[in-house]
Design a protein around this motif. Structure first.
Motif, PDB file in Angstrom:
ATOM      1  N   LYS A   2      36.315   1.486 -16.903  1.00  0.00           N
ATOM      2  CA  LYS A   2      35.906   0.484 -15.915  1.00  0.00           C
ATOM      3  C   LYS A   2      36.652  -0.809 -16.244  1.00  0.00           C
ATOM      4  O   LYS A   2      36.553  -1.329 -17.353  1.00  0.00           O
ATOM      5  CB  LYS A   2      34.394   0.283 -15.988  1.00  0.00           C
ATOM      6  CG  LYS A   2      33.859  -0.784 -15.093  1.00  0.00           C
ATOM      7  CD  LYS A   2      33.774  -0.317 -13.674  1.00  0.00           C
ATOM      8  CE  LYS A   2      33.036  -1.364 -12.858  1.00  0.00           C
ATOM      9  NZ  LYS A   2      33.156  -1.148 -11.459  1.00  0.00           N
ATOM     10  N   THR A   4      37.552  -4.839 -15.412  1.00  0.00           N
ATOM     11  CA  THR A   4      37.141  -6.081 -14.759  1.00  0.00           C
ATOM     12  C   THR A   4      38.165  -7.158 -15.103  1.00  0.00           C
ATOM     13  O   THR A   4      38.854  -7.069 -16.128  1.00  0.00           O
ATOM     14  CB  THR A   4      35.742  -6.544 -15.204  1.00  0.00           C
ATOM     15  OG1 THR A   4      35.719  -6.717 -16.625  1.00  0.00           O
ATOM     16  CG2 THR A   4      34.670  -5.543 -14.797  1.00  0.00           C
ATOM     17  N   VAL A   5      38.274  -8.141 -14.237  1.00  0.00           N
ATOM     18  CA  VAL A   5      39.161  -9.263 -14.492  1.00  0.00           C
ATOM     19  C   VAL A   5      38.401 -10.570 -14.296  1.00  0.00           C
ATOM     20  O   VAL A   5      37.488 -10.643 -13.482  1.00  0.00           O
ATOM     21  CB  VAL A   5      40.418  -9.250 -13.597  1.00  0.00           C
ATOM     22  CG1 VAL A   5      41.275  -8.036 -13.876  1.00  0.00           C
ATOM     23  CG2 VAL A   5      40.062  -9.305 -12.132  1.00  0.00           C
ATOM     24  N   ASP A   6      38.785 -11.563 -15.060  1.00  0.00           N
ATOM     25  CA  ASP A   6      38.213 -12.902 -14.932  1.00  0.00           C
ATOM     26  C   ASP A   6      39.278 -13.779 -14.280  1.00  0.00           C
ATOM     27  O   ASP A   6      40.205 -14.250 -14.943  1.00  0.00           O
ATOM     28  CB  ASP A   6      37.825 -13.439 -16.308  1.00  0.00           C
ATOM     29  CG  ASP A   6      37.111 -14.773 -16.250  1.00  0.00           C
ATOM     30  OD1 ASP A   6      37.232 -15.487 -15.218  1.00  0.00           O
ATOM     31  OD2 ASP A   6      36.451 -15.124 -17.233  1.00  0.00           O
ATOM     32  N   GLU A   7      39.144 -13.964 -12.975  1.00  0.00           N
ATOM     33  CA  GLU A   7      40.139 -14.744 -12.236  1.00  0.00           C
ATOM     34  C   GLU A   7      40.228 -16.180 -12.734  1.00  0.00           C
ATOM     35  O   GLU A   7      41.291 -16.792 -12.654  1.00  0.00           O
ATOM     36  CB  GLU A   7      39.820 -14.726 -10.748  1.00  0.00           C
ATOM     37  CG  GLU A   7      39.994 -13.365 -10.114  1.00  0.00           C
ATOM     38  CD  GLU A   7      39.684 -13.352  -8.633  1.00  0.00           C
ATOM     39  OE1 GLU A   7      39.477 -14.434  -8.046  1.00  0.00           O
ATOM     40  OE2 GLU A   7      39.648 -12.257  -8.054  1.00  0.00           O
ATOM     41  N   LEU A  35      42.419  -7.257  -8.661  1.00  0.00           N
ATOM     42  CA  LEU A  35      42.105  -5.920  -9.155  1.00  0.00           C
ATOM     43  C   LEU A  35      42.085  -4.957  -7.971  1.00  0.00           C
ATOM     44  O   LEU A  35      41.263  -5.080  -7.073  1.00  0.00           O
ATOM     45  CB  LEU A  35      40.756  -5.940  -9.872  1.00  0.00           C
ATOM     46  CG  LEU A  35      40.305  -4.635 -10.516  1.00  0.00           C
ATOM     47  CD1 LEU A  35      41.313  -4.182 -11.573  1.00  0.00           C
ATOM     48  CD2 LEU A  35      38.926  -4.812 -11.127  1.00  0.00           C
ATOM     49  N   ALA A  38      39.155  -0.660  -9.858  1.00  0.00           N
ATOM     50  CA  ALA A  38      38.305  -0.930 -11.024  1.00  0.00           C
ATOM     51  C   ALA A  38      38.059   0.311 -11.878  1.00  0.00           C
ATOM     52  O   ALA A  38      37.647   0.198 -13.026  1.00  0.00           O
ATOM     53  CB  ALA A  38      36.974  -1.522 -10.575  1.00  0.00           C
ATOM     54  N   GLU A  39      38.311   1.497 -11.317  1.00  0.00           N
ATOM     55  CA  GLU A  39      38.118   2.745 -12.052  1.00  0.00           C
ATOM     56  C   GLU A  39      39.361   3.621 -11.902  1.00  0.00           C
ATOM     57  O   GLU A  39      39.369   4.608 -11.163  1.00  0.00           O
ATOM     58  CB  GLU A  39      36.861   3.460 -11.560  1.00  0.00           C
ATOM     59  CG  GLU A  39      35.600   2.661 -11.842  1.00  0.00           C
ATOM     60  CD  GLU A  39      34.333   3.363 -11.370  1.00  0.00           C
ATOM     61  OE1 GLU A  39      34.363   4.588 -11.124  1.00  0.00           O
ATOM     62  OE2 GLU A  39      33.316   2.672 -11.252  1.00  0.00           O
ATOM     63  N   ARG A  61      39.346  -7.084 -18.942  1.00  0.00           N
ATOM     64  CA  ARG A  61      38.365  -6.423 -19.810  1.00  0.00           C
ATOM     65  C   ARG A  61      38.295  -4.951 -19.429  1.00  0.00           C
ATOM     66  O   ARG A  61      38.351  -4.608 -18.251  1.00  0.00           O
ATOM     67  CB  ARG A  61      36.979  -7.032 -19.641  1.00  0.00           C
ATOM     68  CG  ARG A  61      36.894  -8.463 -20.046  1.00  0.00           C
ATOM     69  CD  ARG A  61      36.454  -8.560 -21.483  1.00  0.00           C
ATOM     70  NE  ARG A  61      36.221  -9.954 -21.830  1.00  0.00           N
ATOM     71  CZ  ARG A  61      36.768 -10.532 -22.872  1.00  0.00           C
ATOM     72  NH1 ARG A  61      37.564  -9.870 -23.653  1.00  0.00           N
ATOM     73  NH2 ARG A  61      36.510 -11.782 -23.145  1.00  0.00           N
TER      74      ARG A  61
END
Length: 66
Positions: A2, A4-7, A35, A38-39, A61
């Protein structure tokens, strides 16, 4: 996997897009990460891990669930 991104952390370097273009893209206006998946499929996992490792802002992440 999985992803994730922190824009807010992203600095727009684009390393992630170069390494895993099926998973990441950049916004046209400011280069911030988008993104796309995500998977990602198992065939993308190594590239996504490398993208996360080389991200200068630490904006990517990876979780091992789902």
């Amino acid at each position: 996997m999985k992803v994730t991104v922190d824009e807010d952390k992203c600095c727009g370097a684009g390393n992630c897009v170069l390494l895993a273009p099926e998973v990441f893209d950049q916004r046209e206006d400011d280069g911030i990460v988008l993104l796309l998946n995500a998977e990602p499929a198992g065939t993308e996992h190594a590239r996504v891990r490398e993208a996360a490792a080389v991200c200068p802002a630490g904006a990517i992440r990876i979780g091992e669930g789902a």
